[in-house]
Design a protein around this motif. Structure first.
Motif, PDB file in Angstrom:
ATOM      1  N   GLU A 101       0.781  -1.117   0.050  1.00  0.00           N
ATOM      2  CA  GLU A 101      -0.107   0.090  -0.015  1.00  0.00           C
ATOM      3  C   GLU A 101       0.596   1.045  -0.040  1.00  0.00           C
ATOM      4  O   GLU A 101       2.031   1.214   0.540  1.00  0.00           O
ATOM      5  CB  GLU A 101      -1.003   0.030   1.243  1.00  0.00           C
ATOM      6  N   LEU A 102       0.538   2.319  -0.720  1.00  0.00           N
ATOM      7  CA  LEU A 102       1.177   3.529  -1.003  1.00  0.00           C
ATOM      8  C   LEU A 102       0.275   4.601  -0.204  1.00  0.00           C
ATOM      9  O   LEU A 102      -0.732   4.587  -0.382  1.00  0.00           O
ATOM     10  CB  LEU A 102       1.511   3.963  -2.266  1.00  0.00           C
ATOM     11  N   GLU A 103       1.024   5.052   0.940  1.00  0.00           N
ATOM     12  CA  GLU A 103       0.045   6.204   1.666  1.00  0.00           C
ATOM     13  C   GLU A 103       0.758   7.417   1.176  1.00  0.00           C
ATOM     14  O   GLU A 103       1.674   7.961   1.269  1.00  0.00           O
ATOM     15  CB  GLU A 103       0.882   6.043   3.021  1.00  0.00           C
ATOM     16  N   LEU A 104      -0.336   8.190   0.525  1.00  0.00           N
ATOM     17  CA  LEU A 104       0.069   9.417  -0.187  1.00  0.00           C
ATOM     18  C   LEU A 104      -0.450  10.696   1.007  1.00  0.00           C
ATOM     19  O   LEU A 104      -1.537  10.717   1.010  1.00  0.00           O
ATOM     20  CB  LEU A 104      -0.725   9.526  -1.257  1.00  0.00           C
ATOM     21  N   ARG A 105       0.443  11.557   1.261  1.00  0.00           N
ATOM     22  CA  ARG A 105       0.353  12.629   2.060  1.00  0.00           C
ATOM     23  C   ARG A 105       0.727  13.799   1.083  1.00  0.00           C
ATOM     24  O   ARG A 105       1.780  13.879   0.646  1.00  0.00           O
ATOM     25  CB  ARG A 105       1.213  12.700   2.994  1.00  0.00           C
ATOM     26  N   ALA A 106      -0.145  14.911   0.973  1.00  0.00           N
ATOM     27  CA  ALA A 106       0.172  16.062   0.157  1.00  0.00           C
ATOM     28  C   ALA A 106      -0.227  17.047   1.148  1.00  0.00           C
ATOM     29  O   ALA A 106      -1.271  17.215   1.657  1.00  0.00           O
ATOM     30  CB  ALA A 106      -0.508  15.914  -1.260  1.00  0.00           C
ATOM     31  N   ASP A 107       0.442  18.226   0.981  1.00  0.00           N
ATOM     32  CA  ASP A 107       0.010  19.811   1.378  1.00  0.00           C
ATOM     33  C   ASP A 107      -1.148  20.032   0.627  1.00  0.00           C
ATOM     34  O   ASP A 107      -1.429  19.720  -0.553  1.00  0.00           O
ATOM     35  CB  ASP A 107       1.315  20.514   1.111  1.00  0.00           C
ATOM     36  N   GLU A 108      -1.939  20.856   1.418  1.00  0.00           N
ATOM     37  CA  GLU A 108      -3.201  21.590   0.878  1.00  0.00           C
ATOM     38  C   GLU A 108      -2.859  22.243  -0.441  1.00  0.00           C
ATOM     39  O   GLU A 108      -3.721  22.420  -1.203  1.00  0.00           O
ATOM     40  CB  GLU A 108      -3.870  21.905   2.240  1.00  0.00           C
ATOM     41  N   SER A 109      -1.985  22.948  -0.467  1.00  0.00           N
ATOM     42  CA  SER A 109      -1.621  23.818  -1.256  1.00  0.00           C
ATOM     43  C   SER A 109      -0.925  23.496  -2.737  1.00  0.00           C
ATOM     44  O   SER A 109      -0.772  23.835  -3.870  1.00  0.00           O
ATOM     45  CB  SER A 109      -0.666  25.093  -0.936  1.00  0.00           C
ATOM     46  N   VAL A 110      -0.610  22.098  -2.669  1.00  0.00           N
ATOM     47  CA  VAL A 110      -0.207  21.408  -3.825  1.00  0.00           C
ATOM     48  C   VAL A 110      -1.134  21.366  -4.885  1.00  0.00           C
ATOM     49  O   VAL A 110      -2.403  20.890  -4.505  1.00  0.00           O
ATOM     50  CB  VAL A 110       0.407  20.010  -3.557  1.00  0.00           C
ATOM     51  N   PRO A 111      -0.933  21.608  -6.092  1.00  0.00           N
ATOM     52  CA  PRO A 111      -1.826  21.425  -7.314  1.00  0.00           C
ATOM     53  C   PRO A 111      -2.144  20.076  -7.438  1.00  0.00           C
ATOM     54  O   PRO A 111      -1.522  19.185  -7.393  1.00  0.00           O
ATOM     55  CB  PRO A 111      -1.015  22.252  -8.344  1.00  0.00           C
ATOM     56  N   TYR A 112      -3.362  19.997  -7.850  1.00  0.00           N
ATOM     57  CA  TYR A 112      -4.217  18.771  -8.117  1.00  0.00           C
ATOM     58  C   TYR A 112      -3.441  17.943  -8.983  1.00  0.00           C
ATOM     59  O   TYR A 112      -3.158  16.717  -9.134  1.00  0.00           O
ATOM     60  CB  TYR A 112      -5.435  18.742  -8.405  1.00  0.00           C
ATOM     61  N   GLY A 113      -2.939  18.677 -10.285  1.00  0.00           N
ATOM     62  CA  GLY A 113      -2.105  17.762 -11.328  1.00  0.00           C
ATOM     63  C   GLY A 113      -0.879  17.347 -10.762  1.00  0.00           C
ATOM     64  O   GLY A 113      -0.508  16.301 -11.372  1.00  0.00           O
ATOM     65  N   ARG A 114      -0.032  18.044 -10.074  1.00  0.00           N
ATOM     66  CA  ARG A 114       1.236  17.305  -9.284  1.00  0.00           C
ATOM     67  C   ARG A 114       0.665  16.001  -8.574  1.00  0.00           C
ATOM     68  O   ARG A 114       1.412  15.032  -8.606  1.00  0.00           O
ATOM     69  CB  ARG A 114       1.468  18.093  -8.263  1.00  0.00           C
ATOM     70  N   ILE A 115      -0.543  15.795  -7.881  1.00  0.00           N
ATOM     71  CA  ILE A 115      -1.001  14.531  -7.140  1.00  0.00           C
ATOM     72  C   ILE A 115      -1.293  13.571  -8.060  1.00  0.00           C
ATOM     73  O   ILE A 115      -0.880  12.723  -8.003  1.00  0.00           O
ATOM     74  CB  ILE A 115      -2.120  15.011  -6.301  1.00  0.00           C
ATOM     75  N   VAL A 116      -1.965  13.751  -9.295  1.00  0.00           N
ATOM     76  CA  VAL A 116      -2.341  13.083 -10.036  1.00  0.00           C
ATOM     77  C   VAL A 116      -0.913  12.392 -10.854  1.00  0.00           C
ATOM     78  O   VAL A 116      -1.015  11.134 -11.096  1.00  0.00           O
ATOM     79  CB  VAL A 116      -3.070  13.583 -11.147  1.00  0.00           C
ATOM     80  N   GLU A 117       0.121  13.363 -11.121  1.00  0.00           N
ATOM     81  CA  GLU A 117       1.052  12.928 -11.735  1.00  0.00           C
ATOM     82  C   GLU A 117       1.922  11.746 -10.739  1.00  0.00           C
ATOM     83  O   GLU A 117       2.124  10.927 -11.279  1.00  0.00           O
ATOM     84  CB  GLU A 117       1.893  14.171 -11.925  1.00  0.00           C
ATOM     85  N   THR A 118       1.882  12.256  -9.662  1.00  0.00           N
ATOM     86  CA  THR A 118       2.628  11.275  -8.461  1.00  0.00           C
ATOM     87  C   THR A 118       1.639   9.764  -8.530  1.00  0.00           C
ATOM     88  O   THR A 118       2.166   8.807  -8.654  1.00  0.00           O
ATOM     89  CB  THR A 118       2.599  11.921  -7.299  1.00  0.00           C
ATOM     90  N   MET A 119       0.543  10.076  -8.503  1.00  0.00           N
ATOM     91  CA  MET A 119      -0.212   8.820  -8.407  1.00  0.00           C
ATOM     92  C   MET A 119      -0.122   7.926  -9.822  1.00  0.00           C
ATOM     93  O   MET A 119       0.022   6.682  -9.694  1.00  0.00           O
ATOM     94  CB  MET A 119      -2.075   9.262  -8.438  1.00  0.00           C
ATOM     95  N   GLY A 120      -0.029   8.647 -10.853  1.00  0.00           N
ATOM     96  CA  GLY A 120       0.528   7.820 -12.172  1.00  0.00           C
ATOM     97  C   GLY A 120       1.709   7.247 -12.068  1.00  0.00           C
ATOM     98  O   GLY A 120       1.714   5.948 -12.797  1.00  0.00           O
ATOM     99  N   LEU A 121       2.613   7.852 -11.652  1.00  0.00           N
ATOM    100  CA  LEU A 121       3.817   6.918 -11.271  1.00  0.00           C
ATOM    101  C   LEU A 121       3.788   5.810 -10.783  1.00  0.00           C
ATOM    102  O   LEU A 121       4.429   4.868 -10.928  1.00  0.00           O
ATOM    103  CB  LEU A 121       4.901   7.935 -10.754  1.00  0.00           C
ATOM    104  N   ALA A 122       2.983   5.766  -9.720  1.00  0.00           N
ATOM    105  CA  ALA A 122       2.678   4.723  -8.634  1.00  0.00           C
ATOM    106  C   ALA A 122       2.025   3.599  -9.463  1.00  0.00           C
ATOM    107  O   ALA A 122       2.375   2.320  -9.387  1.00  0.00           O
ATOM    108  CB  ALA A 122       2.007   5.165  -7.518  1.00  0.00           C
TER     109      ALA A 122
END
Length: 142
Positions: A101-122
């Motif tokens: 399992e990958l636990e993803l923690r992201a700051d509230e100010s991080v753009p949504y695109g950056r989170i989606v990009e990181t999820m895509g890598l995983a």
């Protein structure tokens, strides 16, 4: 009946009642439209995704911790990592244990695109179990 006279009919009296049937038909059509569109209106609600009510996340022995801070820097298990090294480490972890399992923690100010990009890598690496970690709000926002 008189001889030589034609019988005359009285003209019909004007109808003084309101025909309710068309009005009821229109109201039923409007009711169906409102019933169908009401669930679609829920997307207009403003959400604060980083905060969630719920229990504390239990530490999983096979979980990887992936953090994205406010500047967009990515950390794997609390160590900074580049995108290419992250891709290799996630692929290695997926080969060892595909159910990790990958636990993803992201700051509230991080753009949504950056989170989606990181999820895509995983996901490309083979990790399909991704959990989002959020903190419980201490005071309700208004």
């Amino acid at each position: 009946m008189a001889f030589g006279r034609l019988e005359t009919h009285k003209p019909h009296a004007p109808m003084s009642e309101i025909n309710v049937t068309p009005m009821v038909d229109v109201m039923l059509v409007l009711l169906v439209i409102f019933i169908l569109t009401a669930p679609l209106m829920t997307s207009a609600i403003r959400l604060d995704l980083p905060q969630a009510e719920g229990g504390e996340a239990g530490a999983s022995p096979q979980a990887l911790s992936l953090v994205v801070d406010a500047q967009g820097t990515v950390y794997l298990n609390d160590k900074p990592i580049t995108a290419e090294a992250l891709r290799l480490r996630l692929a290695e972890a997926a080969k060892r244990n595909p159910n990790a399992e990958l636990e993803l923690r992201a700051d509230e100010s991080v753009p949504y695109g950056r989170i989606v990009e990181t999820m895509g890598l995983a996901q490309k690496a083979g990790l399909s179990r991704i959990g989002f970690v959020a903190q419980t709000p201490s005071t309700p926002k208004r």
